[in-house]
Enzyme design. Structure first.
Site, PDB file in Angstrom:
ATOM      1  N   SER A   1       1.098  -6.097   7.375  1.00  0.00           N
ATOM      2  CA  SER A   1       0.006  -6.681   5.512  1.00  0.00           C
ATOM      3  C   SER A   1      -0.853  -6.670   6.603  1.00  0.00           C
ATOM      4  O   SER A   1      -0.836  -7.303   7.135  1.00  0.00           O
ATOM      5  CB  SER A   1       1.603  -6.589   4.606  1.00  0.00           C
ATOM      6  OG  SER A   1       0.300  -7.337   3.902  1.00  0.00           O
TER       7      SER A   1
ATOM      8  N   TYR B   1       5.835 -14.014   2.229  1.00  0.00           N
ATOM      9  CA  TYR B   1       5.688 -13.239   2.358  1.00  0.00           C
ATOM     10  C   TYR B   1       4.510 -12.968   3.790  1.00  0.00           C
ATOM     11  O   TYR B   1       4.934 -12.285   4.486  1.00  0.00           O
ATOM     12  CB  TYR B   1       4.680 -12.513   1.405  1.00  0.00           C
ATOM     13  CG  TYR B   1       4.731 -11.316   1.699  1.00  0.00           C
ATOM     14  CD1 TYR B   1       5.023 -10.317   1.216  1.00  0.00           C
ATOM     15  CD2 TYR B   1       3.472 -10.578   1.739  1.00  0.00           C
ATOM     16  CE1 TYR B   1       5.328  -8.413   1.981  1.00  0.00           C
ATOM     17  CE2 TYR B   1       3.268  -9.086   1.843  1.00  0.00           C
ATOM     18  CZ  TYR B   1       3.925  -8.728   1.604  1.00  0.00           C
ATOM     19  OH  TYR B   1       4.052  -6.928   1.918  1.00  0.00           O
TER      20      TYR B   1
HETATM   21  N1  LIG Z   1       1.690  -1.757  -2.496  1.00  0.00           N
HETATM   22  C1  LIG Z   1       1.382  -2.560  -1.241  1.00  0.00           C
HETATM   23  O1  LIG Z   1      -0.120  -2.517  -1.742  1.00  0.00           O
HETATM   24  C2  LIG Z   1       2.014  -2.962   0.279  1.00  0.00           C
HETATM   25  C3  LIG Z   1       0.597  -3.776   0.600  1.00  0.00           C
HETATM   26  C4  LIG Z   1       1.291  -4.345   2.036  1.00  0.00           C
HETATM   27  C5  LIG Z   1       1.829  -3.983   2.802  1.00  0.00           C
HETATM   28  N2  LIG Z   1       3.373  -3.709   1.654  1.00  0.00           N
HETATM   29  C6  LIG Z   1       4.589  -3.072   2.168  1.00  0.00           C
HETATM   30  O2  LIG Z   1       4.776  -2.080   2.322  1.00  0.00           O
HETATM   31  C7  LIG Z   1       6.425  -2.113   1.842  1.00  0.00           C
HETATM   32  C8  LIG Z   1       6.789  -0.523   1.121  1.00  0.00           C
HETATM   33  O3  LIG Z   1       5.316  -1.662  -0.094  1.00  0.00           O
HETATM   34  P1  LIG Z   1       5.833  -0.838  -1.786  1.00  0.00           P
HETATM   35  O4  LIG Z   1       4.965  -1.640  -2.562  1.00  0.00           O
HETATM   36  O5  LIG Z   1       6.012   0.644  -1.981  1.00  0.00           O
HETATM   37  O6  LIG Z   1       7.316  -1.921  -2.349  1.00  0.00           O
HETATM   38  P2  LIG Z   1       8.488  -1.503  -3.425  1.00  0.00           P
HETATM   39  O7  LIG Z   1       8.938  -2.847  -3.904  1.00  0.00           O
HETATM   40  O8  LIG Z   1       8.687  -0.858  -4.145  1.00  0.00           O
HETATM   41  O9  LIG Z   1       9.711  -1.322  -2.510  1.00  0.00           O
HETATM   42  C9  LIG Z   1      10.419  -1.574  -1.387  1.00  0.00           C
HETATM   43  C10 LIG Z   1      11.491  -0.782  -1.210  1.00  0.00           C
HETATM   44  O10 LIG Z   1      11.787  -1.568   0.087  1.00  0.00           O
HETATM   45  C11 LIG Z   1      13.599  -1.771  -0.722  1.00  0.00           C
HETATM   46  N3  LIG Z   1      14.181  -2.682  -0.393  1.00  0.00           N
HETATM   47  C12 LIG Z   1      13.701  -4.004  -0.415  1.00  0.00           C
HETATM   48  N4  LIG Z   1      15.086  -4.935  -0.288  1.00  0.00           N
HETATM   49  C13 LIG Z   1      15.909  -3.289   0.331  1.00  0.00           C
HETATM   50  C14 LIG Z   1      17.008  -4.243   1.151  1.00  0.00           C
HETATM   51  N5  LIG Z   1      17.569  -5.671   1.594  1.00  0.00           N
HETATM   52  N6  LIG Z   1      18.169  -3.016   1.320  1.00  0.00           N
HETATM   53  C15 LIG Z   1      17.583  -1.729   1.697  1.00  0.00           C
HETATM   54  N7  LIG Z   1      16.392  -1.488   0.896  1.00  0.00           N
HETATM   55  C16 LIG Z   1      15.956  -3.102   0.350  1.00  0.00           C
HETATM   56  C17 LIG Z   1      13.442  -1.556  -2.407  1.00  0.00           C
HETATM   57  O11 LIG Z   1      14.356  -1.213  -3.316  1.00  0.00           O
HETATM   58  C18 LIG Z   1      12.257  -0.597  -2.118  1.00  0.00           C
HETATM   59  O12 LIG Z   1      12.733   1.001  -2.467  1.00  0.00           O
HETATM   60  C19 LIG Z   1       6.735  -2.779   2.100  1.00  0.00           C
HETATM   61  O13 LIG Z   1       7.191  -3.816   3.502  1.00  0.00           O
HETATM   62  C20 LIG Z   1       5.297  -4.155   1.554  1.00  0.00           C
HETATM   63  O14 LIG Z   1       5.427  -5.274   2.008  1.00  0.00           O
HETATM   64  C21 LIG Z   1       2.603  -2.859   0.789  1.00  0.00           C
END
Ligand SMILES: NC(=O)c1ccc[n+]([C@@H]2O[C@H](COP(=O)([O-])OP(=O)(O)OC[C@H]3O[C@@H](n4cnc5c(N)ncnc54)[C@H](O)[C@@H]3O)[C@@H](O)[C@H]2O)c1
Length: 262
Positions: A146, A159
């Site tokens: 991130s 985070y």
């Molecule tokens: N959305 C953004 O703008 C953004 C920016 C930077 C980083 N990220 C990172 O990208 C990744 C995906 O982000 P997103 O926005 O799609 O998040 P999201 O919350 O929509 O999806 C995260 C996924 O992880 C799964 N998950 C969470 N805990 C779990 C567990 N214990 N076991 C199995 N699955 C589990 C959830 O079910 C979900 O499918 C994350 O690591 C997030 O930190 C996202």
């Protein structure tokens, strides 16, 4: 010689790939020929996801398990290896964010975020790498970091600590496992237009204005914008790239920002 981005026949596991950025990256890997295995931990979300993959012609093989549970991870990996094949590409995407001011953060909540965002990529990587080493197959591990791997922001102490730790875990595993021809890299997404951010991506919303002003590209990223980065880091085109975090952020980390409106 042409760089090779082909993933035909490679088994790719993407954790947390039932929607959002994980699904977009999983689709990109499948588009290059990877045999796709997706993880989630909600049966209902998994059923919907399988249908969404099928709509675009992708067969995604579902495995429900909690990435923080080392026993469940081991069981699932053994099953994947038996039924589908050894994993060539692992994308540690599952993650969780909690927005709480540091003065109010409970230790248990802090630990939970670190558990999901930092300890679980270690657990899954270790299990997958043990097979890669045993098979002498090499492989690719991609940790989804991130901008908070580099920067702080109000309310994100856990985070940012976890994602900063994930950046260093990436470098350390790259160092330890390079001799086994395993490359460990990361992708650092900027701000992306996902379902979660829909309510704040509206004209006049202060956070929307902040993002548009703070991002040199002047827009939110589309989840599909991560496709090129994940395919590159999963393919042999990146075989001499190790321990790097590729930020896909429209230029945010390149700049200190600018005063509003200028
Ligand atoms: N959305 C953004 O703008 C953004 C920016 C930077 C980083 N990220 C990172 O990208 C990744 C995906 O982000 P997103 O926005 O799609 O998040 P999201 O919350 O929509 O999806 C995260 C996924 O992880 C799964 N998950 C969470 N805990 C779990 C567990 N214990 N076991 C199995 N699955 C589990 C959830 O079910 C979900 O499918 C994350 O690591 C997030 O930190 C996202």
């Amino acid at each position: 010689m042409k760089p090779n981005f082909d993933l035909t026949g490679k088994v790719a596991l993407v954790t947390g790939a039932t929607h959002g950025l994980g699904m977009a990256m999983a689709k990109a890997l499948a588009s290059q020929g990877a045999i796709l295995v997706i993880n989630g931990h909600s049966p209902a979300k998994m059923d919907t996801a399988i249908a969404q993959y099928a709509e675009v012609g992708i067969t995604a093989q579902p495995f429900l398990f909690d990435v923080t549970d080392a026993v469940a991870v081991d069981r699932a990996m053994t099953q994947i290896e038996t039924e589908i094949g050894s994993i060539d590409i692992l994308v540690n995407n599952a993650g969780m964010i909690q927005r709480t001011p540091a003065l109010e953060m409970l230790p248990g909540d802090f630990r939970k975020i670190v558990d999901i965002d930092l300890v679980s990529p270690f657990i899954v990587s270790q299990r997958v790498a043990r097979t890669m080493v045993r098979n002498n197959s090499g492989g690719k591990i991609i940790n989804i970091c991130s901008m908070m791997s580099e920067l702080g922001r109000d309310t994100l102490s856990a985070y940012a600590a976890a994602k900063g730790g994930l950046k260093m875990l990436t470098k350390n595993l790259a160092t330890e496992w390079a001799k086994y021809n395993i490359q460990v890299n990361g992708i650092g997404p900027g701000y992306f237009a996902t379902e979660q951010t829909a309510p704040i991506r509206v004209d006049g919303h202060p956070f929307n204005e902040f993002i548009l002003n703070r991002t040199p590209a002047g827009k939110w990223g589309n989840p599909e914008d991560l496709g090129g980065a994940v395919v590159f880091l999963a393919s042999s085109a990146s075989d001499f790239v190790n321990g790097q975090i590729l930020y896909v952020d429209g230029g945010i980390l390149a700049t200190i920002g600018k005063p509003g409106g200028e």
